[in-house]
Design a protein around this motif. Structure first.
Motif, PDB file in Angstrom:
ATOM      1  N   LEU A 342       0.817  -1.207   0.000  1.00  0.00           N
ATOM      2  CA  LEU A 342       0.000   0.000   0.000  1.00  0.00           C
ATOM      3  C   LEU A 342       0.854   1.261   0.000  1.00  0.00           C
ATOM      4  O   LEU A 342       0.415   2.315  -0.471  1.00  0.00           O
ATOM      5  CB  LEU A 342      -0.938   0.004   1.216  1.00  0.00           C
ATOM      6  N   ASN A 343       2.055   1.142   0.521  1.00  0.00           N
ATOM      7  CA  ASN A 343       2.934   2.308   0.620  1.00  0.00           C
ATOM      8  C   ASN A 343       3.993   2.351  -0.479  1.00  0.00           C
ATOM      9  O   ASN A 343       5.001   3.048  -0.362  1.00  0.00           O
ATOM     10  CB  ASN A 343       3.589   2.341   1.998  1.00  0.00           C
ATOM     11  N   GLY A 344       3.766   1.596  -1.552  1.00  0.00           N
ATOM     12  CA  GLY A 344       4.614   1.711  -2.731  1.00  0.00           C
ATOM     13  C   GLY A 344       5.870   0.869  -2.718  1.00  0.00           C
ATOM     14  O   GLY A 344       6.722   1.021  -3.602  1.00  0.00           O
ATOM     15  N   GLY A 345       6.008  -0.039  -1.746  1.00  0.00           N
ATOM     16  CA  GLY A 345       7.163  -0.924  -1.726  1.00  0.00           C
ATOM     17  C   GLY A 345       6.955  -2.136  -2.614  1.00  0.00           C
ATOM     18  O   GLY A 345       5.885  -2.351  -3.169  1.00  0.00           O
ATOM     19  N   THR A 346       8.008  -2.926  -2.746  1.00  0.00           N
ATOM     20  CA  THR A 346       7.955  -4.160  -3.536  1.00  0.00           C
ATOM     21  C   THR A 346       7.944  -5.351  -2.595  1.00  0.00           C
ATOM     22  O   THR A 346       8.720  -5.393  -1.634  1.00  0.00           O
ATOM     23  CB  THR A 346       9.175  -4.261  -4.464  1.00  0.00           C
ATOM     24  N   VAL A 347       7.055  -6.300  -2.855  1.00  0.00           N
ATOM     25  CA  VAL A 347       6.959  -7.502  -2.026  1.00  0.00           C
ATOM     26  C   VAL A 347       7.214  -8.729  -2.890  1.00  0.00           C
ATOM     27  O   VAL A 347       6.636  -8.866  -3.971  1.00  0.00           O
ATOM     28  CB  VAL A 347       5.573  -7.612  -1.358  1.00  0.00           C
ATOM     29  N   TYR A 348       8.089  -9.600  -2.416  1.00  0.00           N
ATOM     30  CA  TYR A 348       8.305 -10.901  -3.048  1.00  0.00           C
ATOM     31  C   TYR A 348       7.741 -11.963  -2.109  1.00  0.00           C
ATOM     32  O   TYR A 348       8.294 -12.209  -1.036  1.00  0.00           O
ATOM     33  CB  TYR A 348       9.792 -11.140  -3.310  1.00  0.00           C
ATOM     34  N   ALA A 349       6.607 -12.542  -2.508  1.00  0.00           N
ATOM     35  CA  ALA A 349       5.997 -13.629  -1.740  1.00  0.00           C
ATOM     36  C   ALA A 349       6.575 -14.928  -2.282  1.00  0.00           C
ATOM     37  O   ALA A 349       6.273 -15.326  -3.406  1.00  0.00           O
ATOM     38  CB  ALA A 349       4.482 -13.597  -1.877  1.00  0.00           C
ATOM     39  N   VAL A 350       7.421 -15.585  -1.503  1.00  0.00           N
ATOM     40  CA  VAL A 350       8.229 -16.697  -2.008  1.00  0.00           C
ATOM     41  C   VAL A 350       8.146 -17.884  -1.053  1.00  0.00           C
ATOM     42  O   VAL A 350       7.678 -17.767   0.086  1.00  0.00           O
ATOM     43  CB  VAL A 350       9.706 -16.266  -2.173  1.00  0.00           C
ATOM     44  N   GLU A 351       8.621 -19.021  -1.515  1.00  0.00           N
ATOM     45  CA  GLU A 351       8.730 -20.176  -0.635  1.00  0.00           C
ATOM     46  C   GLU A 351       9.729 -19.850   0.484  1.00  0.00           C
ATOM     47  O   GLU A 351      10.668 -19.065   0.282  1.00  0.00           O
ATOM     48  CB  GLU A 351       9.206 -21.396  -1.423  1.00  0.00           C
ATOM     49  N   PRO A 352       9.538 -20.437   1.675  1.00  0.00           N
ATOM     50  CA  PRO A 352      10.392 -20.076   2.812  1.00  0.00           C
ATOM     51  C   PRO A 352      11.886 -20.165   2.525  1.00  0.00           C
ATOM     52  O   PRO A 352      12.657 -19.300   2.968  1.00  0.00           O
ATOM     53  CB  PRO A 352       9.961 -21.072   3.894  1.00  0.00           C
TER      54      PRO A 352
END
Length: 367
Positions: A342-352
């Motif tokens: 929501l605040n403009g960052g980048t998220v990598y949703a990855v395997e642990p």
């Protein structure tokens, strides 16, 4: 009032094993009811809240599934999505929906744009690894004639693109216009593309997603001259896009952007490793959650399929962690990921195992 139920489950698409789908669903719905009651809702009110979801539980519904099912229920919302993600079973009751299992559809794993350009139309699509949707355009000329306010009949202007030739390739665009040389024709197209680019600026402002052009190859260099969006890719989908369905455009564009996403994630990992020890990174959830809330995370790696229950109190800037979910808890990894997005960052949703430092969360701070 204020109860939001998020339910995720894997689904089986074919064969006799599809009978496992309704059994798994009933078990999770029972768990959702129990969580609602523990959270303070009366039993009948809990059943009433869940009733819309109960109504989809029929033979026909379970015969048309993908790899996973996501269901969202609240007083004013009931939505379900059959998705190509093999979810782990999960029920979360909170004051907002739990979205972390969906993040690979929305984040660094593949959001991109396709700009399909031809003489007759301009179309913009937003894609992910698994989906594509057309975006309604405003303040963008729909074709060359509109952009130049030409009366095509009077001007006897013809604009041919994607004309087949021997060998199955596309011939460069050919223009015929009375009294117009090639330079003038190129200038007309450039003017057209500048209007398209200008119209896209508000829509793409602050975006970091790659943009893929689709059109005859001749037009690419002209559009690049007009373009001001910094994430336009050099490679495009060649051919007349009017002849391609959205799904076909998506498939061709994904082959172009997939290496970009893989490289971007690797670059982000290397940046995290370079900054480790400088105070600009952390793998401590007690530090990361407040930093996400206060808009200070640039890049976040978050493990999918696992949760860290607890709550954050902004007034006291305090994070409370629990081994097991307690009433009022939320998944703080989900909290950090959503606030970062929501605040403009980048998220990598990855395997642990893909999270740097072999932890569940890792962040690069903005400064």
């Amino acid at each position: 009032d204020g109860y939001c139920v998020s339910l995720y489950m894997p689904t089986i698409k074919l064969g006799a094993e599809t009978q496992q789908n309704p059994i798994r669903f009933k078990n999770l719905m029972r768990e959702a009811e129990e969580q609602l009651i523990k959270s303070g809702l009366r039993a009948q009110d809990a059943r009433d809240l869940l009733q819309p979801a109960q109504e989809i539980d029929n033979y026909e519904f379970w015969q048309h599934q993908s790899d996973g099912l996501a269901i969202f229920i609240s007083k004013n919302v009931f939505s379900y999505y059959c998705l190509p993600l093999n979810f782990a079973e999960l029920v979360v009751v909170n004051d907002r929906f739990h979205l972390k299992p969906l993040l690979s559809l929305l984040t660094g794993d593949g959001q991109f744009y396709i700009l399909a350009l031809s003489q007759n139309q301009v179309r913009l699509f937003q894609g992910t690894r698994y989906s594509v949707n057309e975006i309604e355009l405003e303040n963008v000329p729909q074709n060359l004639a509109e952009a130049l306010k030409y009366d095509t009949a009077d001007k006897q202007l013809q604009f041919h693109t994607g004309t087949p030739q021997g060998g199955g390739g596309d011939r460069a665009a050919i223009f015929h216009g009375h009294g117009a040389g090639n330079d003038e024709e190129k200038d007309n197209i450039l003017q057209y593309f500048r209007q398209v680019n200008e119209g896209l600026q508000e829509l793409l402002k602050n975006q970091q997603a790659p943009l893929v052009l689709a059109g005859v190859e001749y037009l690419f260099s002209i559009y690049k001259e007009a373009n001001t969006y910094p994430h336009l890719l050099d490679e495009g989908v060649t051919g007349n896009p009017e002849e391609l369905k959205p799904e076909e455009l998506h498939s061709l564009a994904w082959k172009i952007v997939q290496p970009e996403f893989e490289q971007a994630q690797q670059t982000a990992v290397e940046r995290y490793q370079e900054l480790a020890g400088t105070g600009q990174t952390s793998n401590n959830i007690n530090e990361i959650v407040p930093m996400a809330y206060y808009k200070l995370i640039d890049t976040l790696f978050v493990a999918v399929g696992v949760q860290q229950w607890g709550y954050f109190t902004p007034d006291e800037n305090q994070v409370e962690l629990h081994q097991q979910k307690e009433i009022g808890d939320e998944d703080l990894m989900d909290f950090a990921a959503i606030h970062t997005l929501l605040n403009g960052g980048t998220v990598y949703a990855v395997e642990p195992e893909a999270v740097p430092d072999n932890t569940l969360l890792a962040a690069v701070f903005r400064y």
